[in-house]
Design an enzyme around this catalytic site. Structure first.
Site, PDB file in Angstrom:
ATOM      1  N   CYS A   1      -2.005 -81.088 -82.731  1.00 48.84           N
ATOM      2  CA  CYS A   1      -2.212 -82.078 -81.673  1.00 48.84           C
ATOM      3  C   CYS A   1      -1.240 -83.225 -81.862  1.00 48.84           C
ATOM      4  O   CYS A   1      -0.512 -83.292 -82.841  1.00 48.84           O
ATOM      5  CB  CYS A   1      -3.637 -82.596 -81.703  1.00 48.84           C
ATOM      6  SG  CYS A   1      -3.989 -83.478 -83.216  1.00 48.84           S
TER       7      CYS A   1
ATOM      8  N   CYS B   1      -1.254 -84.999 -85.234  1.00 50.96           N
ATOM      9  CA  CYS B   1      -0.494 -84.411 -86.341  1.00 50.96           C
ATOM     10  C   CYS B   1       0.931 -84.947 -86.307  1.00 50.96           C
ATOM     11  O   CYS B   1       1.516 -85.301 -87.323  1.00 50.96           O
ATOM     12  CB  CYS B   1      -0.419 -82.889 -86.217  1.00 50.96           C
ATOM     13  SG  CYS B   1      -1.991 -82.063 -86.253  1.00 50.96           S
TER      14      CYS B   1
ATOM     15  N   ASP C   1      32.539 -94.148 -59.387  1.00 50.00           N
ATOM     16  CA  ASP C   1      33.944 -94.256 -59.706  1.00 50.00           C
ATOM     17  C   ASP C   1      34.641 -93.325 -58.717  1.00 50.00           C
ATOM     18  O   ASP C   1      34.013 -92.452 -58.139  1.00 50.00           O
ATOM     19  CB  ASP C   1      34.156 -93.779 -61.142  1.00 50.00           C
ATOM     20  CG  ASP C   1      35.612 -93.697 -61.495  1.00 50.00           C
ATOM     21  OD1 ASP C   1      36.327 -94.632 -61.137  1.00 50.00           O
ATOM     22  OD2 ASP C   1      36.018 -92.692 -62.094  1.00 50.00           O
TER      23      ASP C   1
ATOM     24  N   ASP D   1      33.471 -90.661 -64.894  1.00 47.19           N
ATOM     25  CA  ASP D   1      33.909 -89.495 -65.663  1.00 47.19           C
ATOM     26  C   ASP D   1      33.805 -89.732 -67.160  1.00 47.19           C
ATOM     27  O   ASP D   1      34.067 -88.850 -67.947  1.00 47.19           O
ATOM     28  CB  ASP D   1      35.331 -89.097 -65.282  1.00 47.19           C
ATOM     29  CG  ASP D   1      36.300 -90.226 -65.531  1.00 47.19           C
ATOM     30  OD1 ASP D   1      35.875 -91.259 -66.058  1.00 47.19           O
ATOM     31  OD2 ASP D   1      37.488 -90.076 -65.185  1.00 47.19           O
TER      32      ASP D   1
ATOM     33  N   ASP E   1      35.303 -95.388 -67.786  1.00 48.15           N
ATOM     34  CA  ASP E   1      34.153 -96.029 -67.166  1.00 48.15           C
ATOM     35  C   ASP E   1      33.085 -96.400 -68.188  1.00 48.15           C
ATOM     36  O   ASP E   1      32.017 -96.863 -67.818  1.00 48.15           O
ATOM     37  CB  ASP E   1      33.521 -95.097 -66.132  1.00 48.15           C
ATOM     38  CG  ASP E   1      34.460 -94.823 -64.991  1.00 48.15           C
ATOM     39  OD1 ASP E   1      35.161 -95.768 -64.598  1.00 48.15           O
ATOM     40  OD2 ASP E   1      34.509 -93.695 -64.517  1.00 48.15           O
TER      41      ASP E   1
END
Lengths: 808, 59
Positions: free
Chosen positions: A98, A101, A503, A695, A699
């Site tokens: 669960c 854990c 861009d 890209d 950028d």
């Protein structure tokens, strides 16, 4: 293994140096006392019976040192990978049941000396631990995990599958047993009910009680063992969890019934058994859903073959893919997949890259070209040189990214976690209060049953599942489409975006500009081109590549310039024998004090100006075509209610000309990377939630400045690690899909949470008022989990994204 | 009455146990491991022996 402690790997007897037989089996060096032992070991491991060596230690549960025999320090070191912060180790943890854990393991590992970060994926039980190799080791981490009762194993794809299979079978058998026995039990209960209304022979009643007890006992202690163990673990670690609630409910019902069997009174064995059965059914569904969601990653990883054929001189040897090192020469036949990322060195072939990039058509690969692990060699035998190890291949990193994304918690999930931590103790108190209240009131409502119903109904399973399940399914579905979200937080934010900034080059356009015109100030066209190519030939910028390609096509003679300095978004500066060469935008040259004659013919196209020292040489015009799907996709984004902006380093005229065809709300040209980032920061200040699509290279600041940075890559690795959202194929249609998927995921998470909360809030008072039988509570609880899981699974459906989105 | 009930109960336990054993045998044999595959398998070509549905391409 040191020589003085050398023992035979098969029989465990000590080996004298003269008799030692060495063997390399399954990639591990083993020592044996004789050839016979080596043979026996080989047979056992080949048959997949290596468990023998662990079993014969007489282990039940997990004795100290069990795993140390299997994984020595040296062996584990193979799985440690370098990491910016030190080292990283991935492994599988057996025995996770669960979310508690996961929490316990993460906390305990985090406290170990030298461990920097420990993350465990509940979905596939994989742990990723970052540690400082000078302060701790892989073996120490493993022993820390084993000490608290879980079994760690180094990660390889096969082992993960094997473990999942084993756990699933065990769960199925537990469930089947519980179902069968509960059905018997229902028969007895029916008889007892009938006897309750019509009167029943005391002796017969007693016999039915005995039978009920006999049938319910294995259900509680065998089928319910996972809850009992989990509850006990919760208790021992002082972390109250869902298992504890279930275990207490079941044991309370069972315990009092057992007492009533001998002391007289009503029995509720059917309650205890049905709770176990129904919750096991819920887990079975949950497990199936989780497996389906994680199948995307497994599929990715399974694509890369486990073996490779290495060439050593004229010899060929089959080796495991994990043993391939950078620079190894490999041979790949048609019909085989590449085991690692590599560069073609001999032969030409067609490669099917569909699984990695989504590109449906085969791609022609020649010497010098890159091929990615997992792609399929279609037409001819090729020799390739490995450029990355299997663990570092593109596909492995993508899988790792997806996995990390599924481990990252959405902000909304952190809130839920905090609520859950308070919830469990509160429920225990409420159950106790319910019991005491109904005992005091002494009505016909059984205090015990009411308290058990409270415990069972309160189990916040659905609440705990609501967000992770949706995130898991959404990221899995996205990954199959070539869209990688970096995490639940990103998924959530992507669903709330208001502004998309693009861009231009390589994003809205194809990124492959063509040379349209050359206007030399003096001299010939070829001279100007050769001059520009000198500076540009080292650059990977698309403009530079187009320029150099044109120069090569005209067979111009140029030598690469020395000391090239790149000024991102503006141009290049280089030292040549003729003088200082500048190639770049108009603004860049003007800044350097170069006089550019005004020109009217240049409107629109991308201009690359060239100057030698202070002497203006001319201008080269290039044009980059719009992506075929761009207009349709931007239109769709527009209808989704997103405003769009174009941010480009190109001239404002070029930007305007492009924008005329697109539904853009604002267009900005001539921006440097820093300007783009500043523009985005300004937009964010106006409460816009910004997605930047670029890209990846120049950028980067803008991608970082936006709430969500999206990189479009064509199966290359440029921006994989630096952006929040990655499209593995340069196709704007995927961007629209990503946005739609994120919006759907957000709606679904809300639906899930609403359902889970409402359900608990409604049912708890009912249970406390004694109006809800524990059996109904258990059924409702399982149903609630199934609702949440089923609702989340809707995200994985294909038809979810509207068909008109698909442009190509 | 009680005698016959007892016999019936024990009989039902035995029959149930037999079914249960068949179930366990089936699980161990892996009959439930792949409940998706078989319905696709008849559509597969000869080389797809894995029992997994064919990889579908996103177009």
């Amino acid at each position: 293994m040191t020589p003085d402690s050398m023992v035979c790997a098969h029989c465990g007897l000590s080996i004298t140096a003269t008799e030692r037989v060495r063997g390399r089996i399954a990639g591990i060096d083993q020592d044996f006392c004789c050839q016979g032992c080596r043979g026996a070991f080989l047979i056992l491991t080949d048959a997949g019976l290596d468990d023998f060596y662990r079993r014969r230690e007489g282990e039940i549960g997990l004795p100290a040192g069990a795993y140390e025999n299997a994984y020595g320090e040296d062996y584990l070191a193979n799985f440690v990978r370098p990491d910016p912060d030190g080292a990283q180790l991935c492994f599988i943890v057996d025995g996770i049941r669960c979310a508690a854990c996961v929490w316990v393991l993460e906390k305990l590992l985090g406290r170990c000396d030298g461990v920097l970060e420990a993350r465990l994926n509940y979905g596939n039980h994989r742990a990723r631990v970052k540690f400082d190799p000078t302060r701790t080791s892989a073996a120490r981490i493993f022993s820390a995990v084993a000490r608290i009762g879980y079994l760690p194993r180094p990660l390889s794809v096969d082992q993960g599958e094997e473990r999942a299979e084993r756990e699933r079978r065990a769960l199925l058998i537990r469930f089947g047993t519980a179902l069968f026995l509960s059905m018997q039990l229902m028969g007895y209960s029916l008889a007892l009910y009938a006897g309750y209304f019509q009167g029943m022979d005391a002796q017969a009643k007693q016999i039915f009680h005995y039978f009920s007890a006999a049938v319910a006992t294995p259900v509680v202690f065998y089928s319910g063992a996972p809850f009992l163990q989990g509850g006990w673990r919760n208790l021992r670690n002082g972390v109250p969890g869902m298992d504890l609630l279930i275990a207490m409910g079941v044991l309370a019902a069972y315990g009092t019934s057992l007492y009533a069997t001998f002391a007289g009174g009503e029995v509720y064995f059917d309650t205890a058994a049905m709770i176990v059965t129904l919750i096991l059914a819920g887990r079975l569904f949950e497990g199936a859903a989780r497996r389906r969601a994680a199948a995307g990653i497994d599929l990715l990883l399974r694509l890369a073959p486990q073996t490779a054929r290495r060439l050593l001189g004229e010899q060929r040897e089959e080796i495991s893919a994990s043993q391939v090192r950078c620079g190894d020469l490999l041979e790949v036949r048609p019909g085989e997949r590449f085991a690692v990322d590599a560069q073609v060195v001999g032969g030409e072939t067609e490669v099917d890259e569909a699984p990695v990039t989504g590109e449906p058509l085969p791609v022609w690969r020649r010497p010098g070209d890159q091929v990615a692990a997992g792609t399929l060699n279609l037409s001819a035998l090729v020799r390739v040189r490995a450029t990355a190890t299997a663990a570092n291949s593109f596909i492995a990193r993508v899988a790792q990214l997806v996995e990390e994304a599924q481990m990252r918690r959405a902000p909304i999930q952190r809130l839920v976690d905090r609520i859950c931590a308070l919830f469990v103790p509160a429920v225990m108190v409420l159950a106790l209060a319910t019991f005491l209240f109904w005992s005091w009131r002494a009505t016909e409502i059984s205090p015990l049953l009411a308290a058990v119903a409270v415990l069972v109904i309160a189990c916040p399973c659905a609440l705990g599942l609501a967000t992770p399940m949706a995130v898991l399914v959404a990221t899995g579905a996205a990954a199959r489409r070539g869209i990688l979200f970096r995490g639940g937080d990103i998924l959530e934010m992507t669903g709330r975006l208001t502004l998309v900034a693009f861009d231009k080059t390589g994003t809205l356009t194809l990124g492959r500009p063509r040379l349209t015109d050359v206007y030399p100030a003096h001299g010939s066209v070829d001279e100007l081109l050769a001059l520009a190519a000198q500076a540009e030939c080292g650059s990977s910028h698309p403009l530079a590549q187009a320029l150099v390609a044109e120069a090569r096509r005209r067979r111009l003679d140029f030598t690469p310039a020395q000391n090239v300095r790149t000024l991102p978004g503006r141009g290049l500066e280089a030292t040549t024998p003729q003088g200082s060469l500048r190639v770049g935008s108009e603004a860049f040259l003007r800044q350097a004090g170069i006089d550019i004659p005004p020109s009217t013919a240049l409107e629109g196209a991308t201009q690359v100006h060239v100057a030698l020292d202070a002497d203006y040489q001319g201008v080269i015009l290039l044009e980059d075509a719009l992506r075929p799907e761009a207009a349709a996709c931007l239109q769709q984004l527009h209808t989704l209610g997103l405003s769009q902006a174009l941010l480009t380093g190109d001239s404002p005229q070029a930007a305007q000309r492009l924008a005329a065809k697109l539904p853009l709300s604002s267009v900005h040209g001539g921006l440097s990377p820093a300007d783009k980032a500043a523009w985005i920061t300004a937009a964010r200040a106006e409460r816009e939630r910004v997605l930047m699509v670029g890209d990846g290279i120049n950028d980067a600041p803008a991608l970082a400045a936006a709430q969500v940075g999206c990189a479009m890559v064509g199966g290359t690795d440029i921006a994989l690690e630096n952006s929040d959202l990655v499209l593995t194929r340069p196709d704007l249609g995927r961007l629209v899909e990503a946005l739609l998927l994120a919006r759907r995921a957000r709606i679904l998470i809300r639906q899930n949470l609403l359902w889970a909360f409402a359900y608990n809030l409604l049912a708890l008072p009912l249970a406390a008022a004694g109006q809800l039988a524990p059996v109904h509570a258990a059924a409702a609880m399982a149903l609630s989990s199934i609702c949440v899981v089923g609702n989340s699974l809707r995200l994985g459906r294909k038809e979810l994204l509207r068909p008109e989105i698909r442009v190509n | 009455m009680l005698q016959s009930t007892l016999i019936l109960i024990i009989l039902s336990l035995f029959i149930g146990a037999a079914v249960w054993l068949v179930f366990i045998w089936a699980v161990k044999r892996g009959e439930f491991d792949d409940i998706e595959g078989p319905k696709h398998r008849m559509l597969d070509e000869d080389d797809a022996r894995s029992g997994k549905p064919n990889r579908r391409r996103d177009s």
